[in-house]
Motif scaffolding. Structure first.
Motif, PDB file in Angstrom:
ATOM      1  N   PHE A 230     -25.994 -20.798  70.133  1.00 49.31           N
ATOM      2  CA  PHE A 230     -24.948 -20.831  71.141  1.00 49.31           C
ATOM      3  C   PHE A 230     -25.465 -21.448  72.432  1.00 49.31           C
ATOM      4  N   GLY A 231     -24.686 -22.368  72.993  1.00 49.21           N
ATOM      5  CA  GLY A 231     -25.055 -22.990  74.254  1.00 49.21           C
ATOM      6  C   GLY A 231     -26.081 -24.090  74.075  1.00 49.21           C
ATOM      7  N   LYS A 232     -26.489 -24.655  75.183  1.00 46.70           N
ATOM      8  CA  LYS A 232     -27.407 -25.797  75.173  1.00 46.70           C
ATOM      9  C   LYS A 232     -28.725 -25.418  75.835  1.00 46.70           C
ATOM     10  N   ARG A 233     -29.814 -25.781  75.185  1.00 44.13           N
ATOM     11  CA  ARG A 233     -31.143 -25.614  75.757  1.00 44.13           C
ATOM     12  C   ARG A 233     -31.804 -26.975  75.897  1.00 44.13           C
ATOM     13  N   ASP A 234     -32.765 -27.065  76.804  1.00 44.83           N
ATOM     14  CA  ASP A 234     -33.466 -28.334  77.007  1.00 44.83           C
ATOM     15  C   ASP A 234     -34.333 -28.661  75.797  1.00 44.83           C
ATOM     16  N   GLY A 235     -34.574 -29.951  75.633  1.00 45.54           N
ATOM     17  CA  GLY A 235     -35.480 -30.399  74.582  1.00 45.54           C
ATOM     18  C   GLY A 235     -34.764 -31.179  73.506  1.00 45.54           C
ATOM     19  N   SER A 236     -35.469 -32.149  72.960  1.00 42.01           N
ATOM     20  CA  SER A 236     -34.939 -32.937  71.851  1.00 42.01           C
ATOM     21  C   SER A 236     -36.100 -33.456  71.016  1.00 42.01           C
ATOM     22  N   LEU A 237     -35.808 -33.735  69.765  1.00 41.34           N
ATOM     23  CA  LEU A 237     -36.794 -34.262  68.833  1.00 41.34           C
ATOM     24  C   LEU A 237     -36.316 -35.626  68.357  1.00 41.34           C
TER      25      LEU A 237
END
Length: 307
Positions: A230-237
């Motif tokens: 749920f919701g958005k957190r920082d970070g990406s792959l």
């Protein structure tokens, strides 16, 4: 332009995009990474109480239930590619904004967030996938959902922007990597609307030539969120093809954007874009090559013990 001329144009574009994929077939070995699928967010209880998500999904396997959700949500969420993402990126806020108020449009990024969270709330593995183009001068990308079907033991791509998916010549639903590989090798893969799934897909190859070309354009590299909940957190792959430099692409992209903004009418917004573009360009020039994750992380089955 006649229908035949339009078809020829889309087929020529598909040839160009699939040729790019053909020349970059393998992904960089990359680094290991963990993907989290959170089925225990307290907000899911509110989501399931406020909206008829469970009733819409109904009974059956994961893919069958997710496809019902896809077909219900997609036509009821107005598409607005220029939506500015000002609403908090979670299903509760987005459904209140766009589902309850049909005149409010949202983009592929946020439509995919709604579908993925609805699936997660029902105990199905789902994640957003960014489909990214090769050209540094192409400012467009696309965001879709991959749903893991436990009966089929595979990921399946669902597109909540168009209410569709991709299938092979036998009508089997495809994952993002399967679509990319088939397009690169000129093997059959076509878009199909969700309500036509199960029908003969062969005639759809020409009918949806424009959609096929568009997805092919955006199949060059991929991005995932490490946290799917749920919701958005920082970070990406990032998952990058071997021999491709994302750093070089970013430098070319921001140089191009700065040139465009410099030629535009100067106002507060333009100056803001220029200042931001300069920061991004310097960051790309002075920074290292962005890390690529090992593609096995993307293609792997999830850890089913999470449920």
């Amino acid at each position: 332009m006649t229908d035949q001329e339009q078809l020829d144009l889309q087929q020529n574009l598909f040839n160009i995009y699939s040729g790019i994929l053909f020349n970059f077939p393998a992904f960089a070995p990359g680094e290991p990474a963990d993907l989290t699928y959170d089925f225990h967010c307290p907000e899911y209880k509110t989501l399931l109480e406020k909206y008829p998500v469970a009733q819409i999904a109904g009974e059956g396997g994961d893919f069958e239930r997710a496809r019902r959700l896809l077909h219900h949500l997609a036509p009821r969420l107005k598409h607005a590619p220029m939506y500015d993402n000002h609403i908090p990126c979670d299903a509760l806020h987005l459904l209140e904004y766009a589902y309850e108020q049909p005149d409010h449009g949202i983009n592929c990024l946020t439509k995919s967030k709604i579908l993925s969270e609805c699936c997660l709330a029902l105990g199905m593995y789902a994640r957003r996938v960014w489909l990214m183009p090769f050209s540094p001068y192409d400012m467009d990308n696309h965001v879709v959902v991959e749903l893991y079907d436990r009966d089929l033991s595979k990921w399946i791509m669902l597109d909540p922007t168009t209410d569709g998916l991709f299938v092979d010549e036998a009508g089997a639903a495809l994952s993002v990597p399967e679509i990319r590989e088939r397009m690169a090798e000129r093997r059959f893969a076509t878009y199909i609307p969700s309500d036509r799934f199960g029908t003969d897909p062969v005639p759809l190859l020409e009918e949806y030539a424009e959609r096929n070309a568009y997805i092919c354009k955006n199949m060059f590299y991929f991005t995932l969120e490490p946290y799917n909940g749920f919701g958005k957190r920082d970070g990406s792959l990032c998952f990058l093809p071997s021999g491709f430099s994302l750093r070089r692409q970013k430098i070319a992209r921001y140089t191009y954007l700065l040139e465009r903004h410099a030629q535009a009418e100067q106002n507060d917004l333009t100056r803001q874009y220029i200042a931001s573009g300069r920061k991004q360009l310097e960051k790309a020039k002075n920074g290292p090559e962005p890390a690529s994750c090992g593609f096995s992380v993307f293609a792997a089955d999830p850890d089913l013990s999470n449920l």
